[in-house]
Write a protein that holds these residues in place. Structure first.
Motif, PDB file in Angstrom:
ATOM      1  N   SER A  71      -1.078 -28.747  58.769  1.00  0.00           N
ATOM      2  CA  SER A  71      -1.315 -27.604  59.587  1.00  0.00           C
ATOM      3  C   SER A  71      -0.795 -27.862  60.958  1.00  0.00           C
ATOM      4  CB  SER A  71      -2.953 -27.241  59.351  1.00  0.00           C
ATOM      5  OG  SER A  71      -3.881 -28.258  60.083  1.00  0.00           O
ATOM      6  N   ASP A  72      -1.090 -28.910  61.528  1.00  0.00           N
ATOM      7  CA  ASP A  72      -0.601 -29.179  62.833  1.00  0.00           C
ATOM      8  C   ASP A  72       0.720 -28.972  63.093  1.00  0.00           C
ATOM      9  OD1 ASP A  72      -3.111 -29.804  63.807  1.00  0.00           O
ATOM     10  OD2 ASP A  72      -2.927 -31.845  63.395  1.00  0.00           O
ATOM     11  N   VAL A  73       1.580 -29.435  62.124  1.00  0.00           N
ATOM     12  CA  VAL A  73       2.988 -29.050  62.217  1.00  0.00           C
ATOM     13  C   VAL A  73       3.247 -27.699  62.078  1.00  0.00           C
ATOM     14  CG1 VAL A  73       5.177 -29.463  60.960  1.00  0.00           C
ATOM     15  CG2 VAL A  73       3.772 -31.467  61.223  1.00  0.00           C
ATOM     16  N   PHE A  74       2.799 -26.981  61.016  1.00  0.00           N
ATOM     17  CA  PHE A  74       2.824 -25.597  61.314  1.00  0.00           C
ATOM     18  C   PHE A  74       2.526 -24.725  62.640  1.00  0.00           C
ATOM     19  CE2 PHE A  74       1.749 -21.187  60.196  1.00  0.00           C
ATOM     20  CZ  PHE A  74       2.712 -20.812  59.243  1.00  0.00           C
ATOM     21  N   ARG A  75       1.631 -25.319  63.214  1.00  0.00           N
ATOM     22  CA  ARG A  75       1.181 -24.691  64.449  1.00  0.00           C
ATOM     23  C   ARG A  75       2.005 -25.019  65.302  1.00  0.00           C
ATOM     24  NH1 ARG A  75      -4.559 -27.282  65.460  1.00  0.00           N
ATOM     25  NH2 ARG A  75      -4.791 -25.772  67.099  1.00  0.00           N
ATOM     26  N   ILE A  76       2.741 -26.239  65.509  1.00  0.00           N
ATOM     27  CA  ILE A  76       3.635 -26.624  66.598  1.00  0.00           C
ATOM     28  C   ILE A  76       4.843 -25.724  66.449  1.00  0.00           C
ATOM     29  CG2 ILE A  76       4.994 -28.315  67.247  1.00  0.00           C
ATOM     30  CD1 ILE A  76       3.046 -30.272  66.781  1.00  0.00           C
ATOM     31  N   ILE A  77       5.267 -25.532  65.232  1.00  0.00           N
ATOM     32  CA  ILE A  77       6.461 -24.846  64.801  1.00  0.00           C
ATOM     33  C   ILE A  77       6.442 -23.461  65.219  1.00  0.00           C
ATOM     34  CG2 ILE A  77       7.935 -23.966  63.136  1.00  0.00           C
ATOM     35  CD1 ILE A  77       8.382 -26.636  63.502  1.00  0.00           C
ATOM     36  N   GLN A  78       5.193 -22.895  65.205  1.00  0.00           N
ATOM     37  CA  GLN A  78       4.737 -21.578  65.525  1.00  0.00           C
ATOM     38  C   GLN A  78       4.941 -21.496  67.090  1.00  0.00           C
ATOM     39  OE1 GLN A  78       5.375 -19.374  63.231  1.00  0.00           O
ATOM     40  NE2 GLN A  78       5.374 -20.927  61.836  1.00  0.00           N
ATOM     41  N   HIS A  79       4.420 -22.526  67.812  1.00  0.00           N
ATOM     42  CA  HIS A  79       4.410 -22.376  69.080  1.00  0.00           C
ATOM     43  C   HIS A  79       5.691 -22.449  69.638  1.00  0.00           C
ATOM     44  CE1 HIS A  79       0.201 -22.928  70.198  1.00  0.00           C
ATOM     45  NE2 HIS A  79       0.355 -24.227  69.714  1.00  0.00           N
ATOM     46  N   LEU A  80       6.600 -23.192  68.940  1.00  0.00           N
ATOM     47  CA  LEU A  80       8.051 -23.464  69.475  1.00  0.00           C
ATOM     48  C   LEU A  80       9.010 -22.383  69.074  1.00  0.00           C
ATOM     49  CD1 LEU A  80       8.622 -27.232  68.406  1.00  0.00           C
ATOM     50  CD2 LEU A  80       8.465 -26.293  70.698  1.00  0.00           C
ATOM     51  N   THR A  81       8.647 -21.432  67.937  1.00  0.00           N
ATOM     52  CA  THR A  81       9.479 -20.500  67.838  1.00  0.00           C
ATOM     53  C   THR A  81       9.440 -19.457  68.819  1.00  0.00           C
ATOM     54  OG1 THR A  81       7.774 -19.376  66.234  1.00  0.00           O
ATOM     55  CG2 THR A  81       9.535 -20.736  65.127  1.00  0.00           C
TER      56      THR A  81
ATOM     57  N   SER B 241       9.571 -20.041  71.856  1.00  0.00           N
ATOM     58  CA  SER B 241      10.044 -20.763  73.131  1.00  0.00           C
ATOM     59  C   SER B 241      11.665 -20.355  73.315  1.00  0.00           C
ATOM     60  CB  SER B 241       9.916 -22.073  73.091  1.00  0.00           C
ATOM     61  OG  SER B 241       8.460 -22.401  72.989  1.00  0.00           O
ATOM     62  N   SER B 242      12.027 -19.981  74.467  1.00  0.00           N
ATOM     63  CA  SER B 242      13.380 -19.607  74.580  1.00  0.00           C
ATOM     64  C   SER B 242      14.351 -20.843  75.203  1.00  0.00           C
ATOM     65  CB  SER B 242      13.667 -18.563  75.383  1.00  0.00           C
ATOM     66  OG  SER B 242      12.878 -18.431  76.586  1.00  0.00           O
ATOM     67  N   ASP B 243      13.640 -21.757  75.791  1.00  0.00           N
ATOM     68  CA  ASP B 243      14.301 -22.747  76.372  1.00  0.00           C
ATOM     69  C   ASP B 243      14.243 -24.401  75.950  1.00  0.00           C
ATOM     70  OD1 ASP B 243      11.699 -23.231  76.974  1.00  0.00           O
ATOM     71  OD2 ASP B 243      11.783 -23.309  79.106  1.00  0.00           O
ATOM     72  N   LEU B 244      14.277 -24.321  74.723  1.00  0.00           N
ATOM     73  CA  LEU B 244      14.249 -25.573  73.834  1.00  0.00           C
ATOM     74  C   LEU B 244      15.437 -26.287  73.944  1.00  0.00           C
ATOM     75  CD1 LEU B 244      12.521 -24.523  70.637  1.00  0.00           C
ATOM     76  CD2 LEU B 244      11.550 -25.564  72.592  1.00  0.00           C
ATOM     77  N   PRO B 245      15.545 -27.619  74.012  1.00  0.00           N
ATOM     78  CA  PRO B 245      16.698 -28.580  73.880  1.00  0.00           C
ATOM     79  C   PRO B 245      17.149 -28.311  72.420  1.00  0.00           C
ATOM     80  CG  PRO B 245      14.819 -29.963  74.783  1.00  0.00           C
ATOM     81  CD  PRO B 245      14.367 -28.636  74.337  1.00  0.00           C
ATOM     82  N   ASP B 246      18.567 -28.334  72.683  1.00  0.00           N
ATOM     83  CA  ASP B 246      19.419 -27.979  71.368  1.00  0.00           C
ATOM     84  C   ASP B 246      18.735 -28.848  69.933  1.00  0.00           C
ATOM     85  OD1 ASP B 246      20.787 -26.447  72.452  1.00  0.00           O
ATOM     86  OD2 ASP B 246      22.628 -27.818  72.472  1.00  0.00           O
ATOM     87  N   ASN B 247      18.473 -30.438  69.824  1.00  0.00           N
ATOM     88  CA  ASN B 247      18.034 -30.844  68.832  1.00  0.00           C
ATOM     89  C   ASN B 247      16.674 -30.523  68.322  1.00  0.00           C
ATOM     90  OD1 ASN B 247      16.656 -31.967  71.238  1.00  0.00           O
ATOM     91  ND2 ASN B 247      16.367 -33.966  70.345  1.00  0.00           N
ATOM     92  N   ILE B 248      15.759 -29.940  69.428  1.00  0.00           N
ATOM     93  CA  ILE B 248      14.429 -29.438  68.993  1.00  0.00           C
ATOM     94  C   ILE B 248      14.485 -28.254  68.413  1.00  0.00           C
ATOM     95  CG2 ILE B 248      12.246 -28.830  69.785  1.00  0.00           C
ATOM     96  CD1 ILE B 248      12.190 -30.997  71.810  1.00  0.00           C
ATOM     97  N   TYR B 249      15.408 -27.385  68.967  1.00  0.00           N
ATOM     98  CA  TYR B 249      15.736 -25.891  68.539  1.00  0.00           C
ATOM     99  C   TYR B 249      16.033 -25.993  67.104  1.00  0.00           C
ATOM    100  CZ  TYR B 249      17.796 -21.475  67.952  1.00  0.00           C
ATOM    101  OH  TYR B 249      18.457 -20.224  67.323  1.00  0.00           O
ATOM    102  N   ASP B 250      17.171 -26.817  66.815  1.00  0.00           N
ATOM    103  CA  ASP B 250      17.728 -27.110  65.379  1.00  0.00           C
ATOM    104  C   ASP B 250      16.449 -27.490  64.359  1.00  0.00           C
ATOM    105  OD1 ASP B 250      20.179 -26.445  66.275  1.00  0.00           O
ATOM    106  OD2 ASP B 250      20.887 -28.521  66.549  1.00  0.00           O
ATOM    107  N   LEU B 251      15.705 -28.341  64.774  1.00  0.00           N
ATOM    108  CA  LEU B 251      14.728 -28.801  63.989  1.00  0.00           C
ATOM    109  C   LEU B 251      13.713 -27.644  63.502  1.00  0.00           C
ATOM    110  CD1 LEU B 251      13.574 -31.765  62.665  1.00  0.00           C
ATOM    111  CD2 LEU B 251      12.115 -31.954  64.755  1.00  0.00           C
ATOM    112  N   VAL B 252      13.388 -26.766  64.639  1.00  0.00           N
ATOM    113  CA  VAL B 252      12.410 -25.818  64.578  1.00  0.00           C
ATOM    114  C   VAL B 252      13.090 -24.656  63.446  1.00  0.00           C
ATOM    115  CG1 VAL B 252      11.507 -23.768  65.530  1.00  0.00           C
ATOM    116  CG2 VAL B 252      11.303 -26.197  66.614  1.00  0.00           C
ATOM    117  N   GLU B 253      14.345 -24.542  63.877  1.00  0.00           N
ATOM    118  CA  GLU B 253      15.085 -23.714  62.783  1.00  0.00           C
ATOM    119  C   GLU B 253      15.081 -23.764  61.413  1.00  0.00           C
ATOM    120  OE1 GLU B 253      17.501 -20.606  63.538  1.00  0.00           O
ATOM    121  OE2 GLU B 253      15.730 -20.296  64.579  1.00  0.00           O
ATOM    122  N   LYS B 254      15.285 -25.247  61.155  1.00  0.00           N
ATOM    123  CA  LYS B 254      15.655 -25.824  60.062  1.00  0.00           C
ATOM    124  C   LYS B 254      14.125 -25.842  59.163  1.00  0.00           C
ATOM    125  CE  LYS B 254      16.352 -30.260  57.265  1.00  0.00           C
ATOM    126  NZ  LYS B 254      16.610 -31.582  57.676  1.00  0.00           N
ATOM    127  N   SER B 255      13.000 -25.991  60.076  1.00  0.00           N
ATOM    128  CA  SER B 255      11.471 -25.836  59.540  1.00  0.00           C
ATOM    129  C   SER B 255      11.302 -24.466  59.087  1.00  0.00           C
ATOM    130  CB  SER B 255      10.659 -26.452  60.435  1.00  0.00           C
ATOM    131  OG  SER B 255       9.250 -26.178  59.733  1.00  0.00           O
TER     132      SER B 255
END
Length: 203
Positions: free
Chosen positions: A111-121, A123-137
């Motif tokens: 559930s914590d992972v799900f919450r973090i992904i929702q926080h990050l979705t 965000s508009s200023d993510l580093p590319d590697n984190i953005y790609d990870l969030v997009e994939k999830s």
């Protein structure tokens, strides 16, 4: 006591790093990425501030590696596999997933992972590697749930309309609950999940 050999030392280092990453997942989930500080992670992990920097060079690196580690352990892939193999109706499968998201946080980091992904979705200023990870999830959740919604509409269990839009509403509601405090939802979860799913159900 004999000194530790290299293999034992490496195991100790891995255990300490996992200790920090487990704490980081919890802190990021509870506070959001912007408000999280390395000192907060160190306190949660019960290690020194400097030790965190021994394993990670920045907060972004802590976030990326912790999220990647937690995703690899996340049982949600197995859950969707089990649901697809089951004889449950589409709406019942969605209810099972909903219950899983709210309850698994008691013992794991799902559930914590799900919450973090929702926080990050959001965000508009993510580093590319984190953005790609969030997009994939995020894409994984959409691709896993979309067929259930479509099948439910076809069988008449789920209200008609744009399937993608309906799924988006459902995920946003779940995200809002998770971002607030899912603890209350864990009590009488079956009843609360039924109430929640009335927004997409024809029943």
């Amino acid at each position: 006591m004999a000194p530790l050999n290299e293999e034992q030392l490496e195991q100790k280092r891995l255990e300490r790093k996992i200790q920090i990453m487990r704490a980081a997942i919890k802190v990021f989930a509870d506070n959001g990425v912007k408000l999280t500080k390395i000192s907060m992670i160190a306190k949660k992990a019960e290690v020194s501030h400097g030790l965190v920097y021994h394993y990670f060079t920045s907060k972004d690196e802590v976030l990326y590696e912790s999220l990647e580690w937690a995703m690899e352990r996340n049982r949600v892939i197995q859950v969707f596999h089990e649901l697809n193999e089951s004889q449950l109706s589409p709406l019942e499968k969605i209810k099972q997933f909903t219950t899983f998201i709210f309850t698994e946080g008691d013992t794991e980091t799902n559930s914590d992972v799900f919450r973090i992904i929702q926080h990050l979705t959001k965000s508009s200023d993510l580093p590319d590697n984190i953005y790609d990870l969030v997009e994939k999830s995020g894409q994984f959740y959409i691709e896993s749930l979309f067929p259930l919604f479509a099948e439910g509409q076809k069988s008449g269990e789920i209200i008609q309309g744009d399937t993608e839009e309906l799924l988006g509403i459902y995920l946003n509601v779940i995200s809002g609950i998770m971002a607030d405090d899912p603890t209350w939802w864990r009590k009488n979860i079956d009843q609360k999940a039924d109430i929640l799913l009335r927004m997409i159900s024809t029943r």
